[in-house]
Design a protein around this motif. Structure first.
Motif, PDB file in Angstrom:
ATOM      1  N   LEU A   1       0.814  -1.217   0.000  1.00  0.00           N
ATOM      2  CA  LEU A   1       0.000   0.000   0.000  1.00  0.00           C
ATOM      3  C   LEU A   1       0.845   1.264   0.000  1.00  0.00           C
ATOM      4  N   SER A   2       1.952   1.255   0.717  1.00  0.00           N
ATOM      5  CA  SER A   2       2.787   2.468   0.766  1.00  0.00           C
ATOM      6  C   SER A   2       3.533   2.686  -0.543  1.00  0.00           C
ATOM      7  N   THR A   3       3.664   1.638  -1.352  1.00  0.00           N
ATOM      8  CA  THR A   3       4.236   1.809  -2.691  1.00  0.00           C
ATOM      9  C   THR A   3       3.201   2.430  -3.630  1.00  0.00           C
ATOM     10  N   LEU A   4       1.961   2.000  -3.502  1.00  0.00           N
ATOM     11  CA  LEU A   4       0.912   2.553  -4.351  1.00  0.00           C
ATOM     12  C   LEU A   4       0.597   3.999  -3.979  1.00  0.00           C
ATOM     13  N   TRP A   5       0.650   4.299  -2.682  1.00  0.00           N
ATOM     14  CA  TRP A   5       0.339   5.651  -2.223  1.00  0.00           C
ATOM     15  C   TRP A   5       1.466   6.141  -1.310  1.00  0.00           C
ATOM     16  N   PRO A   6       2.612   6.472  -1.886  1.00  0.00           N
ATOM     17  CA  PRO A   6       3.789   6.815  -1.077  1.00  0.00           C
ATOM     18  C   PRO A   6       3.637   8.085  -0.251  1.00  0.00           C
ATOM     19  N   ASP A   7       2.709   8.961  -0.632  1.00  0.00           N
ATOM     20  CA  ASP A   7       2.534  10.209   0.112  1.00  0.00           C
ATOM     21  C   ASP A   7       1.499  10.092   1.220  1.00  0.00           C
ATOM     22  N   ALA A   8       0.852   8.943   1.326  1.00  0.00           N
ATOM     23  CA  ALA A   8      -0.162   8.765   2.370  1.00  0.00           C
ATOM     24  C   ALA A   8       0.502   8.627   3.736  1.00  0.00           C
ATOM     25  N   SER A   9      -0.120   9.180   4.733  1.00  0.00           N
ATOM     26  CA  SER A   9       0.398   9.033   6.094  1.00  0.00           C
ATOM     27  C   SER A   9      -0.010   7.669   6.646  1.00  0.00           C
ATOM     28  N   LEU A  10       0.866   7.068   7.427  1.00  0.00           N
ATOM     29  CA  LEU A  10       0.585   5.779   8.047  1.00  0.00           C
ATOM     30  C   LEU A  10       0.113   6.021   9.473  1.00  0.00           C
TER      31      LEU A  10
END
Length: 326
Positions: free
Chosen positions: A33-42
């Motif tokens: 998921l962080s590859t698909l949406w690298p700017d998203a906060s975790l």
């Protein structure tokens, strides 16, 4: 069974999973998921209000928490009383659910060639994702695998979970696990993709080289799948160049018995250089493995001569195939 979906609008700004102890499934899901949406906060939390709000917000992906599996709403949990299952009945983990929905797009993002995405996705699902599903749902345990179980990725990720519940240590451990899992999953994906590319290339070479019992490759590459296929049934050896010499492999039989179709002669076993040259009659012979599945010569001509001598010995009935062992 979950279906592939393409990430949809609106853009994802938050990735939300549970806090506390982490496992291979939430860590690997985060890799994808962080590859698909690298700017998203975790966000790692179990706060019910926060999770509930995110579960109804398309700008958030909620996984391994929340009690919902709704891929079009970007909800990927598997802790429901009746969890989503594979066709064989195995319950999905959060990683398994995310992989079904987003794995193909993740492969494209890490630059797996488009023509290889489908086969690579399927092989990783069967060879990696299913294992995570089984372990996370208690269908199998790393301890069941004996000493090697301690070296599995879920066990190694488990080693990174701190013994206490200190939030800072848990966050640091999760980041370390995430970096490890990202490297491992990407490396495996590229390895699998290369294997499928090589299989396609080797299959084309088999067709081009017709009935020659020695398949000649332009370089070292995975060849086992292609030569074990029906189209490669006539092959006995695989040959390719190395930096200073040529390597010749005796091919295993196709019936699962792990016997060689044409082993190198017993009289060559474990010999090198002058001793092997004398035994084989090939002047530039370099080495023959003691289990007779691999031989080396300094030149292409020498390697092909070794193959021909082995075929003659086999056809004369003077050689029996040993088990193929490294």
């Amino acid at each position: 069974m979950p279906k592939h979906i393409t990430p949809v609008s609106p853009p994802v700004t938050r990735l939300l999973t549970h806090n506390g102890a982490f496992h291979a499934d939430d860590v690997l899901a985060t890799v994808v998921l962080s590859t698909l949406w690298p700017d998203a906060s975790l966000i790692r939390t179990r706060d019910r209000d926060t999770v509930a709000a995110a579960s109804s917000d398309l700008s958030a992906v909620v996984y391994d928490v929340g009690g919902n599996y709704a891929p079009m709403m970007r909800n990927f949990d598997h802790h429901q009383p009746d969890p989503p299952r594979r066709a064989d009945g195995t319950p999905f983990s959060a990683f398994g659910l995310v992989w079904q929905a987003c794995g193909a797009e993740w492969l494209r993002r890490i630059e797996v060639a488009a023509a290889l995405v489908s086969d690579t996705h399927a092989e990783l699902d069967a060879g990696v994702v299913l294992a995570i599903d089984q372990i996370d749902n208690g269908c199998v345990s790393p301890q069941d695998l004996g000493p090697v179980g301690a070296l599995t990725l879920p066990a190694l990720i488990g080693d990174l979970v701190p013994e206490d519940d200190d939030p800072e240590e848990l966050a640091a451990g999760f980041e370390t696990a995430l970096a490890l899992a990202r490297q491992v999953l990407q490396a495996r994906a590229h390895q699998v993709a290369r294997g499928h590319a090589a299989r396609n290339e080797v299959a084309a070479l088999i067709a081009a080289q017709a009935d020659d019992p020695v398949l000649e490759l332009p370089r070292g590459m995975p060849f086992a799948r292609a030569v074990q296929a029906e189209e490669g049934a006539h092959l006995r050896f695989v040959l390719h160049p190395r930096a200073q010499d040529w390597v010749l492999y005796a091919i295993e039989s196709s019936d699962g018995a792990r016997e060689l179709r044409c082993p190198f002669p017993q009289t060559w076993s474990a010999l090198e250089n002058e001793a092997l040259a004398a035994a084989s009659g090939v002047a530039d012979a370099v080495f023959c493995h003691r289990n007779r599945f691999l031989a080396v010569a300094r030149s292409r001509t020498g390697a092909r001569e070794m193959a021909m001598h082995a075929l003659i010995a086999r056809d004369s009935g003077s050689e029996k195939s040993p088990k193929s062992m490294e």
